[in-house]
Design an enzyme around this catalytic site. Structure first.
Site, PDB file in Angstrom:
ATOM      1  N   SER A  45       0.752  -1.185  -0.005  1.00 30.90           N
ATOM      2  CA  SER A  45      -0.029  -0.064  -0.044  1.00 30.90           C
ATOM      3  C   SER A  45       0.913   1.322   0.118  1.00 30.90           C
ATOM      4  CB  SER A  45      -0.988   0.039   1.229  1.00 30.90           C
ATOM      5  OG  SER A  45      -1.718   1.119   1.252  1.00 30.90           O
ATOM      6  N   GLU A  46       0.542   2.199  -0.870  1.00 23.47           N
ATOM      7  CA  GLU A  46       1.594   3.407  -1.126  1.00 23.47           C
ATOM      8  C   GLU A  46       1.639   4.223   0.211  1.00 23.47           C
ATOM      9  OE1 GLU A  46      -1.397   6.687  -3.244  1.00 23.47           O
ATOM     10  OE2 GLU A  46      -1.393   4.845  -4.094  1.00 23.47           O
ATOM     11  N   ASN A  47       0.650   4.062   1.294  1.00 26.77           N
ATOM     12  CA  ASN A  47       1.013   4.893   2.406  1.00 26.77           C
ATOM     13  C   ASN A  47       2.102   4.269   3.192  1.00 26.77           C
ATOM     14  OD1 ASN A  47      -1.008   2.651   2.671  1.00 26.77           O
ATOM     15  ND2 ASN A  47      -1.560   3.411   4.877  1.00 26.77           N
ATOM     16  N   SER A  87       8.133   3.766   0.311  1.00 24.84           N
ATOM     17  CA  SER A  87       7.081   3.205  -0.495  1.00 24.84           C
ATOM     18  C   SER A  87       7.255   3.600  -1.854  1.00 24.84           C
ATOM     19  CB  SER A  87       5.716   3.607   0.057  1.00 24.84           C
ATOM     20  OG  SER A  87       4.646   3.150  -0.615  1.00 24.84           O
TER      21      SER A  87
END
Length: 218
Positions: A45-47, A87
């Protein structure tokens, strides 16, 4: 015809053993619920999460563990947390094998529009820009038409683009399609959906080769 879970379940069949997969906001987040138990997959997940699992059961949520859409998630053994710079280093460095995104429009040449509707306030393009620029394999999960019944699979996108000629495959509530030089190649029909229905809901060029099988959703 498929619902959102059906779309996610069909896309889960595209996930292979050993893949690192980024899940976008919306329908893509459901894919983690349907991946086969006998394969090993790392969802990113990009977070800043690597090793996402399925959504938690009600009452077992941890408000500190969320995905990019701010939904509570679970993590699998060995999961890791990191800052957004790390990320996006993974994303821009092309360390993600498969990216699954939602979209408002996709063109027959593989362009995607999924971040802005003119006149509506948005915070920005977000990570989708990096994902579509860096990923080699992009699958879009979306409804075939919008709420007004207009096609979302177009000859040319009308909304501001997120990426150009980057989408490889699309799974909708009506069909599975691959972007080929001639247009949208129809690979599978959703249960109970005819080719004529798909043709009527597709503004872009629909390519039909031989018998088109019906999807098998277990």
């Amino acid at each position: 015809m498929l619902d959102k879970n059906g779309i996610a379940k069909r896309i889960a069949k595209e996930v292979q053993d050993g893949y690192y997969v980024n899940l976008g906001i919306g329908i893509p987040t459901l894919v983690a619920n349907f991946v086969q138990d006998d394969i090993s997959v790392e969802f990113q997940s990009e977070n800043g999460v690597l090793g996402m699992g399925p959504f938690p059961f009600e009452g077992e949520e941890d408000a500190d563990i969320i995905n990019a859409g701010k939904q509570t998630i679970t993590t699998l053994p060995g999961a890791s947390f990191f800052d957004s710079a790390t990320s996006f280093g993974m994303i821009r460095g092309q360390h993600v094998d498969l990216t699954i995104l939602g979209a408002m429009e996709v063109s027959e040449t593989g362009d995607i529009a999924n971040w802005k509707i003119p006149g509506k306030m948005v915070k920005g393009m977000g990570g989708a820009m990096d994902l579509v620029a860096s990923a080699e394999n992009i699958i879009v999960a979306m409804m075939h038409t919008n709420r007004a019944g207009a096609s979302k699979l177009l000859k040319k996108c009308s909304l501001p683009l997120t990426g150009v000629s980057c989408v490889k495959k699309i799974v909708t509530n009506l069909a599975v399609l691959e972007v080929v030089p001639e247009g949208f190649l129809l690979l599978e029909r959703a249960p109970g959906v005819s080719i004529d229905e798909i043709q009527g809901a597709t503004e872009g060029t629909l390519v039909i080769e031989g018998d088109v099988p019906e999807m098998k959703i277990e």
